[in-house]
Design a protein around this motif. Sequence first.
Motif: not given
Length: 149
Positions: A15, A18, A21-22
């Motif tokens: 999580t 992610d 990365d965003r």
Amino acid sequence: MSNLIRWQPMREMVTLRDAMDRLFDEAFTRPWGLTDGGRYGLGPSVDMFETENDVVIKASLPGMKAEEVEINVTGEMLTLKGETQEKTESREKAYHIREQRWGSFERSLPLPTSVVSDKAKAEFEDGILTITLPKAEEVKPKTITVKAK
């Protein structure tokens, strides 16, 4: 009675990964002004599909004229270029929202198969540019008949 949920530290790491990365995707790869899934700054919205004999590209170019668009096919890459000019109005207006775009754009799209660029057709109607590229003969499906002995 409450349910117990087993803590899995790897799930928490995924999580976090992610989320990072965003964060980097939005900070460094998206142009400024891109909001709510809009396409500001990315060039025209495009649909691309194949028929039995052609590759068809439809690009949305509202407010543009056919002579303001340049189309290039190099190898298996299609490039759309264009420029729209700002409509000059009184600068004394107090805009609350200003989303209309102007300026130049360039968008390159990889083609899914080999095409014959010499026989390409382009039509412009109601702000939609339709490009039809015939597939190369070597990539078209061929029917082979089977003969019994």
